[in-house]
Design an enzyme around this catalytic site. Sequence first.
Site, PDB file in Angstrom:
ATOM      1  CD  GLN A 221      -3.215  -0.759   2.044  1.00  0.00           C
ATOM      2  OE1 GLN A 221      -3.213   0.195   2.816  1.00  0.00           O
ATOM      3  NE2 GLN A 221      -4.136  -1.692   2.104  1.00  0.00           N
TER       4      GLN A 221
ATOM      5  CG  HIS B  44      -1.338   4.621   2.749  1.00  0.00           C
ATOM      6  ND1 HIS B  44      -1.853   5.504   1.833  1.00  0.00           N
ATOM      7  CD2 HIS B  44      -2.137   3.531   2.714  1.00  0.00           C
ATOM      8  CE1 HIS B  44      -2.928   4.986   1.263  1.00  0.00           C
ATOM      9  NE2 HIS B  44      -3.118   3.783   1.782  1.00  0.00           N
TER      10      HIS B  44
ATOM     11  CB  THR C 210      -1.650  -1.039  -4.149  1.00  0.00           C
ATOM     12  OG1 THR C 210      -1.331  -1.184  -2.765  1.00  0.00           O
ATOM     13  CG2 THR C 210      -1.298  -2.299  -4.907  1.00  0.00           C
ATOM     14  CD  GLU C 211      -4.533   1.236  -0.662  1.00  0.00           C
ATOM     15  OE1 GLU C 211      -4.677   2.011   0.312  1.00  0.00           O
ATOM     16  OE2 GLU C 211      -5.127   0.144  -0.759  1.00  0.00           O
ATOM     17  CG  LEU C 212       3.472   6.388  -3.766  1.00  0.00           C
ATOM     18  CD1 LEU C 212       4.351   5.962  -2.588  1.00  0.00           C
ATOM     19  CD2 LEU C 212       4.269   6.357  -5.072  1.00  0.00           C
TER      20      LEU C 212
END
Length: 373
Positions: A233, A235, A263-265
Amino acid sequence: MKRNVVFLLACMFAMASVLPVSAGNTKTLKDVLGRYFLVGAAMNVDQIWNRTPDETNVVKNNFNSIVAENCMKGEEIHPEENRFFWDDADRFVKFGQDNGLAIIGHCLVWHSQPPVWMFTDERGDTVSRDVLIDRMHGHISAVVGRYKGRILGWDVVNEIFNDDGTFRNSPYYRIIGPEFVELAFKFAHEADPNAELYINDYSLAKPAKRDAVCRIVRELKSKGYRVDGIGMQSHNGLEYPDLDEYEKSIDAFAACGVKVMITELDVNVLPNPEKFGGAEISQNFKYADALNPYKNGLPEAVEKEFEKRYLDIFNIYYRHRGQISRVTLWGVTDTRSWLNDFPVPGRVNYPLLFDRSNKPKPVVDKIIKIFEK
């Protein structure tokens, strides 16, 4: 003559407003990074319906992949047991198809934002194991089946582990047991045999969590289940995660024989509340001015930290470009980032590559140059 000069200047300003990066470089992220892996963004409902056309254009001009930020989550797409709400998800998929974008579905099984009816019966009592399996099968089959052949891949299970590598004590785990994971992959594959299937989680630079993900992926594959990728992810913050461990995780996941996806930078530049950790969205802290120090813009020193952090991260992606299949920003511009409200509501954050004016930040050119080597 004066009118011609004015017209020429107007044209120049208009062109500048749509340039994908700086005036000195018209190449975009998808033009250059897209040679190595998909580069994408999570889209919200306003963007997919073109209610914010400038933000929508950022996606069209700079990315070759999209993921649904919220409209495919259980509570949104399946609000009642016998009723689905398809409008937003249908529009999301159509937007991707119309613009030639690789489409990622997010997500099928998650303890947070699930269908609100999933775990209880009409009396409010917890359902049995068999009932939950049947409901999970019905949900996955309907959602994946509707978009069969149009979705590149699905985040099948999301955030199933604690940071210490143990299973999260979610309703799926409590009622079904650890088998819920392989059942989810089984049901998704049956609904669309050609779709890629992923496991997605945060804090994957932590060794214990990394090991747990590797262990379950190898276990699933040994049993014959299709598992195509692991989503990190990402974050991130200015000081976390440990980038050495982060890089080790990319190698470890690639060694599992699956694709590695970022996936969720994003990069959180704000101070964290005491006891804050990970990306568990149930965290919520009271607002305080000390936690919202950059209401009117980032100081130059913080901008430099932000830029260095992104460049350090993308240098890692460049080194591992043969192992990474996708890099996805969690949002399009700073205006709509979830980090404006997480874990402290009402803050002003600056975590993405495009600013509140829908313009690329200077670091975008520098990222592109890394991949032009």
